[in-house]
Design a protein around this motif. Structure first.
Motif, PDB file in Angstrom:
ATOM      1  N   ALA A 139       0.836  -1.209   0.000  1.00 24.98           N
ATOM      2  CA  ALA A 139       0.000   0.000   0.000  1.00 24.98           C
ATOM      3  C   ALA A 139       0.861   1.246   0.000  1.00 24.98           C
ATOM      4  CB  ALA A 139      -0.919  -0.020   1.221  1.00 24.98           C
ATOM      5  N   GLN A 140       1.986   1.198   0.730  1.00 25.25           N
ATOM      6  CA  GLN A 140       2.863   2.363   0.794  1.00 25.25           C
ATOM      7  C   GLN A 140       3.547   2.611  -0.538  1.00 25.25           C
ATOM      8  OE1 GLN A 140       2.784  -0.059   3.168  1.00 25.25           O
ATOM      9  NE2 GLN A 140       1.730   1.167   4.724  1.00 25.25           N
ATOM     10  N   VAL A 141       3.973   1.554  -1.221  1.00 25.96           N
ATOM     11  CA  VAL A 141       4.606   1.716  -2.523  1.00 25.96           C
ATOM     12  C   VAL A 141       3.593   2.286  -3.515  1.00 25.96           C
ATOM     13  CG1 VAL A 141       5.611   0.472  -4.478  1.00 25.96           C
ATOM     14  CG2 VAL A 141       6.340  -0.053  -2.155  1.00 25.96           C
ATOM     15  N   GLY A 142       2.343   1.814  -3.436  1.00 23.88           N
ATOM     16  CA  GLY A 142       1.326   2.313  -4.347  1.00 23.88           C
ATOM     17  C   GLY A 142       1.051   3.789  -4.162  1.00 23.88           C
ATOM     18  N   SER A 143       0.848   4.218  -2.908  1.00 25.48           N
ATOM     19  CA  SER A 143       0.557   5.634  -2.657  1.00 25.48           C
ATOM     20  C   SER A 143       1.803   6.494  -2.723  1.00 25.48           C
ATOM     21  CB  SER A 143      -0.104   5.795  -1.288  1.00 25.48           C
ATOM     22  OG  SER A 143       0.775   5.377  -0.257  1.00 25.48           O
ATOM     23  N   GLY A 144       2.968   5.867  -2.689  1.00 27.63           N
ATOM     24  CA  GLY A 144       4.220   6.618  -2.733  1.00 27.63           C
ATOM     25  C   GLY A 144       4.663   6.961  -4.127  1.00 27.63           C
ATOM     26  N   ASN A 145       3.900   6.571  -5.126  1.00 27.97           N
ATOM     27  CA  ASN A 145       4.270   6.821  -6.506  1.00 27.97           C
ATOM     28  C   ASN A 145       3.096   7.418  -7.272  1.00 27.97           C
ATOM     29  OD1 ASN A 145       7.117   5.494  -7.015  1.00 27.97           O
ATOM     30  ND2 ASN A 145       6.001   4.120  -5.641  1.00 27.97           N
ATOM     31  N   GLY A 146       3.350   7.842  -8.474  1.00 28.05           N
ATOM     32  CA  GLY A 146       2.312   8.451  -9.289  1.00 28.05           C
ATOM     33  C   GLY A 146       2.455   9.956  -9.319  1.00 28.05           C
ATOM     34  N   TYR A 147       2.272  10.524 -10.502  1.00 32.12           N
ATOM     35  CA  TYR A 147       2.376  11.973 -10.659  1.00 32.12           C
ATOM     36  C   TYR A 147       1.431  12.717  -9.714  1.00 32.12           C
ATOM     37  CZ  TYR A 147       4.923  11.228 -15.075  1.00 32.12           C
ATOM     38  OH  TYR A 147       5.829  10.876 -16.017  1.00 32.12           O
ATOM     39  N   CYS A 148       0.186  12.240  -9.626  1.00 32.05           N
ATOM     40  CA  CYS A 148      -0.811  12.969  -8.845  1.00 32.05           C
ATOM     41  C   CYS A 148      -0.363  13.170  -7.409  1.00 32.05           C
ATOM     42  CB  CYS A 148      -2.147  12.241  -8.896  1.00 32.05           C
ATOM     43  SG  CYS A 148      -2.114  10.603  -8.110  1.00 32.05           S
ATOM     44  N   MET A 149       0.349  12.171  -6.865  1.00 32.65           N
ATOM     45  CA  MET A 149       0.708  12.228  -5.457  1.00 32.65           C
ATOM     46  C   MET A 149       1.695  13.339  -5.135  1.00 32.65           C
ATOM     47  SD  MET A 149      -0.997  10.211  -3.602  1.00 32.65           S
ATOM     48  CE  MET A 149      -2.050   8.754  -3.688  1.00 32.65           C
ATOM     49  N   THR A 150       2.451  13.797  -6.109  1.00 35.13           N
ATOM     50  CA  THR A 150       3.370  14.902  -5.813  1.00 35.13           C
ATOM     51  C   THR A 150       2.597  16.133  -5.371  1.00 35.13           C
ATOM     52  OG1 THR A 150       3.376  15.458  -8.168  1.00 35.13           O
ATOM     53  CG2 THR A 150       5.206  14.122  -7.354  1.00 35.13           C
TER      54      THR A 150
END
Length: 1005
Positions: A139-150
């Motif tokens: 779950a942490q790797v998933g939410s820790g990546n992705g353009y939107c999350m920046t």
């Protein structure tokens, strides 16, 4: 287009860890290029001087230092989550926080507001490395990546409710983000916007791509518009600006770096290849920006070009600019590009250029362009009305206009037009303010989440203030506005900047001093005001404070105006001129009342509302007035009558202080009816009052028996039978004045206890003159009510010394003691020290009353200094040479390299792991959050301290169930209320699992 103000900024680029260093790098034409750090990839494995397949032609680039450093504890992010997060998210979080501070705003003040976040980003290499290792996706790797999350990370951690989006238009991403943020502000979608860009190079992929496309410079350096230009050099960094509508910024008195007059975005469409630039689209986007800004091309003094240093790119860009500026042969427009200093920062390129332009307009100087000495003659710059800056350009006084281009590799182009911030004359005139403000000394405050962070930031502020001249009032005013919101507090007063810097450095160097100037706010302080009685007066008492503090001056003048009709002369002038008649009772009592009232009202206006009140004898009048027993005019009439009537009594009385208790004196006093107990200040601190001859006889007895005494210098025998001749006349005035029930808890020295709904009427004030002062009993009752602070309100701290001699409460705790006036030399700094003490204890003062209006001016303090002790990068064996490895699997959370053992989350007291349930609970918490079991103290809160969220709670429940079968029937709803702290959860689990554990033990037996 209406104008947008850049009110705050922060950045971190190669060779420039902050905005100040960035400007210094630009002004010295510094080079931020270095070899590829081994932390990223082994450049030798991917290097080839020829365009070999799968190889880069350079081992150089622009790299920031320590991209793995992240202050996760500041943002309450668990180590496991921090290790999974894209470093771009981590860098952006810290940069955004610092930019908001630079705007003169405490970031927590934006919580809940419709502040927008727009982030330009084109690289997502962390996700490529981690999301493709399917066995290790969590779950942490998933939410820790992705353009939107920046963008979403910033909105989440700052609790911002406005639009939040990431923008990927390749190299123009962050300038397009600025364009979108500006439009959102103008449409009213948000009132503040954070626009940013970020880029971290984690793999050689783009370096290889640039080489295969024939775009890569062999030496890793961009050489914009130079004859040496031979391709792109990669760079990285992060930058953020805080934007606001100009009219709003000016109305609030914010500092403005520069103004965005207009922006435009378009697309190349079908050109000579999707990555090939389109001159016609570029010149159209520039023209569109000019039209939206309402300017003509000849108004533009300089332009920060895209300037990649590729032959085709430079040619197209110069041609597009030349379309608009070719007629300026006599006064060509200056042209440059920051890419010459540290390379092409890709998704952060636009924000790098924007910050450079904003700083240039702010400083009135445009830095020279690196590699400008050998311009590319094929570009025909002069013929196109352009010139490269070979030396810094000093901008003329007045408004200057600048342009900024950023072109995306896929064809999305952006241009912005900026101008200098409006002069002070353009700001709305300050409204006339008749309110008294100011305490006479500056008060510098600082907050942080932990003592270590507080000390680190104190050192940073001391160093920054040492390096520049700064007005101490503005420094103090902005410290409260910007550096607030955290639990641990530092406060110190200073009359000038030099003293402030000296005191800051001293606190940094001396642990004991630092500890004495810090506190931990756990709520507002419970403050008791103690009003000093007669005997504390002296000529020119509070004269220094009157001179330095407009606020105190106002309230002493107010008291003087109320007293004057009854005294016939100015008590204020009597006090301030050093008239010795202040010791006469008829003047001492109204003078002490005036000082007590003025100090009490000053503290109230500063936000120090009293929770408890006590007055010693005549000091009770000011306390009663503050408690609403009667208004100021009525109190002034009553205290004046008291002093005048006492003064008229015949001489012949005296007072004797005896180091003995009332019980010890009872038998002796039985034989001396002309003397009695007047004051009880402590178990062995009694004052006798009465006929002078009787007191002298008693004094000889005490001397004979070895009991210490001291004859007091008084005009009359107060609180004795010798007061009775004036009681009838005083009672008549008291009945006319009246008196109600105190509206605040008031501890009476007449009764030695709290007044419980009892009126302080004429009968009370008459008895108050005749009966003893039961200070010790009254203060003991007040202290047992649990005040956190006692503030002595009077010309000298007489009562404070008495309270220290009283036995402590049953709990052994004593309130913090302070006084706004500490003697004849006191001025504004002593009052400021009292406010500082209360602030450290949790008070949030009314800062607008602490400072005079002239000091309430913006000033940019050094931004927050984040910890670099915690390092989060990839761990384990690389999957291929030079490539970062994925984070650890969920069962083996990645540990930060060099994690500090001296952090805000550590608690020495830990649950003793004496049973399997406790051991299992701590192990599960540690695995889910990435903590060592030794770090988990019982008082740590799972959400606030350890960074748990709903996803982590679900995982925690799963892990607990795997190890404790008795929990299978436990629902999440049952578990949630038990997650307040580690200790609460452990206790709950031990209780819940106890029957199952006992049964197991019985079966085993």
């Amino acid at each position: 287009m209406d104008r947008i103000a850049i009110v705050g900024l922060d950045c971190r680029f190669p060779g420039a860890p902050d905005a100040g260093a960035y400007w210094e790098l630009l002004m010295r034409s510094g080079d931020g290029i270095s070899s590829v750090p081994r932390q990223r990839w082994d450049a030798a494995d991917f290097h080839s001087p020829t365009p070999a397949e799968g190889r880069a032609n350079t081992t150089e680039g622009g790299f920031i230092d320590d991209p793995d450093a992240f202050d996760n504890e500041f943002f309450t992010v668990s180590p496991r989550e921090a290790a999974a997060m894209d470093p771009q998210q981590r860098l952006l979080l810290q940069c955004a926080w610092r930019a908001v501070e630079d705007a003169g705003i405490a970031p927590k003040q934006l919580a809940g507001t419709a502040t927008g976040v727009y982030v330009g980003i084109m690289g997502n290499e962390w996700a490529q490395l981690h999301l493709t290792d399917y066995d290790r996706v969590s779950a942490q790797v998933g939410s820790g990546n992705g353009y939107c999350m920046t963008a979403n990370r910033v909105s989440y951690h700052l609790d911002l409710k406005g639009p939040s989006l990431a923008v990927d238009t390749a190299c123009s991403s962050s300038l397009v983000a600025v364009h979108l943020a500006g439009n959102a502000l103008l449409s009213g979608e948000c009132d503040y916007a954070i626009a940013a860009g970020v880029n971290v190079a984690l793999t050689p992929a783009l370096s290889i791509f640039y080489n295969q496309a024939g775009l890569s410079a062999p030496d890793g350096r961009c050489k914009p518009f130079s004859s040496q230009a031979n391709g792109i050099g990669r760079g990285e960094g992060v930058g953020a600006v805080v934007l606001r509508r100009l009219e709003d910024a000016l109305a609030d008195g914010q500092q403005v770096y520069a103004v965005i007059r207009g922006t435009a975005v378009n697309q190349d469409g079908r050109s000579n290849g999707i990555t090939a630039p389109n001159r016609w689209s570029q010149q159209e986007v520039i023209g569109a920006a000019y039209r939206r800004a309402g300017i003509e091309p000849d108004q533009v003094a300089f332009t920060e070009g895209h300037g990649t240093g590729t032959v085709l790119g430079d040619m197209m860009e110069v041609s597009a600019l030349g379309h608009h500026h070719a007629g300026r042969t006599g006064r060509p427009m200056a042209l440059g590009s920051v890419k010459g200093n540290f390379g092409h920062t890709e998704g952060a390129a636009g924000i790098a250029g924007l910050i450079k332009v904003a700083l240039s307009l702010h400083h009135g100087t445009v830095p020279a362009s690196r590699f400008a000495a050998k311009e590319n003659e094929r570009l025909d710059l002069r013929g196109k009305g352009l010139r490269l800056l070979k030396a810094p350009l000093r901008l003329p006084r007045g408004a200057s206009v600048a342009g900024l281009s950023s072109f995306g590799m896929g064809g999305t182009n952006a241009h912005a037009v900026l101008e200098s911030a409006p002069p002070a004359a353009a700001r709305p005139p300050a409204r006339p303010d008749e309110r008294p403000r100011g305490i006479g000394s500056a008060l510098f405050t600082l907050t942080a989440p932990s003592p270590q962070a507080l000390h680190r930031n104190l050192a940073a502020q001391a160093d920054a203030l040492s390096a520049r001249r700064a007005p101490v009032g503005a420094v103090g005013w902005n410290s409260h506005r910007v550096k607030s919101g955290h639990r641990h507090r530092f406060a110190v007063s200073a009359p000038d900047t030099a003293t402030l810097v000296q005191r800051l450095h001293a606190a940094v160097a001396d642990p004991a001093l630092f500890a004495g100037l810090t506190g931990e706010a756990a709520g507002a302080p419970r403050t008791a005001l103690l009003f000093t009685g007669q005997g504390s007066q002296y000529p020119r008492m509070t004269a220094g404070l009157y001179e330095e503090s407009p606020l105190y001056r106002h309230f002493l003048d107010e008291a003087d105006a109320a007293l004057r009709p009854h005294t016939g002369r100015s008590v204020r002038d009597l006090v301030l001129t050093g008239d010795e008649s202040v010791h006469l009772t008829q003047w001492a009592q109204p003078a002490l009342f005036a000082v007590g009232h003025a100090l009490g009202r000053t503290l109230q206006e500063l936000g120090a509302e009293p929770s408890l009140l006590l007055g010693h004898s005549v000091g009770e009048y000011a306390a009663a007035c503050l408690a609403g027993v009667f208004d100021l005019d009525a109190a002034a009439r009553l205290i004046t009558a008291r002093g005048a009537l006492m003064q008229q009594l015949p001489d012949g009385g005296g007072m004797l202080a005896v180091l003995a208790g009332p019980d010890e004196l009872a038998e002796r006093l039985a034989d001396e009816p002309e003397a009695g107990i007047a004051v009880v200040n402590g178990p062995r601190a009694t004052v006798l009052s009465g006929d002078s001859m009787a007191l002298m006889r008693l004094d000889k007895e005490f001397e004979r028996d070895g009991i210490r005494t001291r004859m007091l210098r008084v005009s009359h025998a107060f609180h004795s039978h010798l007061m009775e001749p004036m009681l009838d006349d005083f009672a008549e005035v008291a009945r006319e004045v009246g008196g109600g029930v105190p509206q605040l808890p008031l501890y009476s020295t007449l009764y030695g206890r709290l007044l419980d709904g009892e009126a302080m009427d004429a009968d009370y004030w008459v008895a108050h003159i005749r009966r003893p002062v039961l200070f010790a009993d009254a203060f003991t009752a007040l202290r047992d009510a649990g005040p956190s602070h006692t503030v002595e309100v009077g010309p000298s701290p007489v009562l404070s010394s008495l309270t220290r001699k009283l036995p402590p409460s049953d709990s052994g705790t004593r309130p913090v003691v302070t006084a706004p006036v500490r003697g004849a030399d006191s001025g504004g700094q002593d009052l400021a020290d009292t406010v500082a003490e209360l602030y450290r204890g949790g008070l949030d003062p009314r800062w607008e009353n602490v400072y005079e209006t002239r000091d309430q001016a913006p000033y940019r303090l050094s931004p927050y200094a984040f910890s670099d002790e915690h390092r989060y990068w990839t761990a384990g064996p690389a999957r291929r040479s030079g490539a970062p490895a994925p984070t650890a699997a969920p069962d083996e959370p990645a540990r930060p390299a060099g994690r500090s053992t001296n952090t805000s989350v550590l608690v020495l007291e830990r649950p003793a792991p004496a049973d399997p349930v406790t051991e299992t609970a701590l192990a599960a918490i540690g695995q889910v959050g990435g903590y060592e079991v030794a770090e988990l103290g019982p008082l740590l809160r799972l959400y606030e301290d350890l960074g748990f969220d709903s996803v982590m709670v679900m995982e925690l429940k799963k892990r607990l169930e795997e190890r404790l079968p008795a929990l299978v029937e436990l629902t999440v709803q049952d578990l949630l209320p038990r997650l307040a702290s580690v200790g609460d959860l452990v206790d709950f689990l031990r209780e819940y699992c106890a029957p199952a554990t006992d049964s197991t033990q019985e079966r085993t037996a």
